[in-house]
Design a protein around this motif. Sequence first.
Motif, mmCIF file in Angstrom:
data_model
loop_
_atom_site.group_PDB
_atom_site.id
_atom_site.type_symbol
_atom_site.label_atom_id
_atom_site.label_comp_id
_atom_site.label_asym_id
_atom_site.label_seq_id
_atom_site.Cartn_x
_atom_site.Cartn_y
_atom_site.Cartn_z
ATOM 1 N N MET A 15 8.093 45.591 22.517
ATOM 2 C CA MET A 15 8.889 46.392 21.591
ATOM 3 C C MET A 15 9.835 45.511 20.765
ATOM 4 O O MET A 15 10.591 46.022 19.944
ATOM 5 N N MET A 16 9.775 44.173 21.014
ATOM 6 C CA MET A 16 10.736 43.275 20.371
ATOM 7 C C MET A 16 10.083 42.264 19.440
ATOM 8 O O MET A 16 8.914 41.897 19.617
ATOM 9 N N ASP A 17 10.862 41.801 18.477
ATOM 10 C CA ASP A 17 10.476 40.700 17.601
ATOM 11 C C ASP A 17 10.872 39.406 18.324
ATOM 12 O O ASP A 17 12.056 39.086 18.441
ATOM 13 N N PRO A 60 15.358 32.844 20.340
ATOM 14 C CA PRO A 60 16.458 31.973 19.884
ATOM 15 C C PRO A 60 17.837 32.565 20.174
ATOM 16 O O PRO A 60 18.751 31.853 20.591
ATOM 17 N N LEU A 61 17.998 33.868 19.964
ATOM 18 C CA LEU A 61 19.285 34.507 20.220
ATOM 19 C C LEU A 61 19.607 34.502 21.713
ATOM 20 O O LEU A 61 20.772 34.362 22.108
ATOM 21 N N SER A 62 18.581 34.630 22.560
ATOM 22 C CA SER A 62 18.786 34.575 24.009
ATOM 23 C C SER A 62 19.286 33.203 24.436
ATOM 24 O O SER A 62 20.183 33.082 25.279
ATOM 25 N N ILE A 83 21.112 41.689 22.498
ATOM 26 C CA ILE A 83 20.104 40.937 21.749
ATOM 27 C C ILE A 83 18.770 41.689 21.725
ATOM 28 O O ILE A 83 18.062 41.698 20.711
ATOM 29 N N LYS A 84 18.419 42.339 22.824
ATOM 30 C CA LYS A 84 17.189 43.146 22.852
ATOM 31 C C LYS A 84 17.266 44.262 21.819
ATOM 32 O O LYS A 84 16.281 44.565 21.139
#
Length: 327
Positions: free
Chosen positions: A20-22, A28-30, A312-313
């Motif tokens: 469900m995620m890009d 990178p944000l994680s 972030i998710k």
Amino acid sequence: MSEPSKLTSRSHVSTIEWDMMDKTKFLPLSMLSSFCVRCTLYPLTLIKTRLQIQKHGEMYKGLLDAANRIYHTEGMSGLYRGFWVSSAQVLSGAAYIGAYEQTRHITAPYLQQWPEIRSMVAGGVASVFGQTIIVPFDVVSQHLMMLGLSTSNANKDKIIYFRSLGIHLDISKSKFRTTLDIAQCVYQQDGFKGFYRGYVASVCTYAPNSALWWSFYTIFQDQLEKRCPVSTSLLFLQSISGVLAGFTTTLITNPMDTIRARLQVQRTNSIVGTFNALWREEGMLMFSKGLSARLVQSICFSFTIILGYESIKRVSVLHEYKDHVRW
């Protein structure tokens, strides 16, 4: 996993799944979030390690005493000894979270009805991946953390005897050079396997810790959702679930974490031998050795990492799911 066509305008998803995620946003944000959290909480990790390694409280009386004495004798930099080596955990963190999400995705058809078991399996698998990458950095980092305990014995030429490795170190050198010296000594004394000293203990500590943490997190989140008003922020409930999961898991796994730290820093030979030595030294107190620092670290880490992770998710969710994500 819920397909967009099966979600009504009023429905929402409690757990944002891997597909469900890009991923170009999420990974990178994680890593950035993980680095910021570890940077903030690193002093607690250092204090916890020193409390676990000391014998009979010979250096510090507890969390606050350790923080105060390290700050006054070694300065602020003393609380960040070994940080740049330890920051490589950001790489293992990316592998960890990728393995966790992928394992959840793969096991979904088989464990959809048992979300807590699904989370437990994914957490355990992810930890093995993460520890395989991070243990060599962890070994060097923990030696650097302990370096401050020896600097008070330095002579006028800034040469100290580094007891954990049985060598003399010139602390007038740069931090990078000192790090390389320690890594070289580990390799000379134990070969490549020296960088994986305590690997089994690390896996035995962190795999169950990770499996239990994610399982408890799922259970607490489910129970809080059932008991709190629908208007309550889901992100808030998830953050509280993380804190409760961290507290519960730390109480269960603390003795094994102390054994792992002793294996890696004092270069003891076996888990059983280290346990016996700790028992002779501390008795029942071995179960609470470094616990205060670890509890504070775990609670802070669990809250901030889940706050960042779940945020972030939500930011990374694909467009077709955005209307079904509840903050």
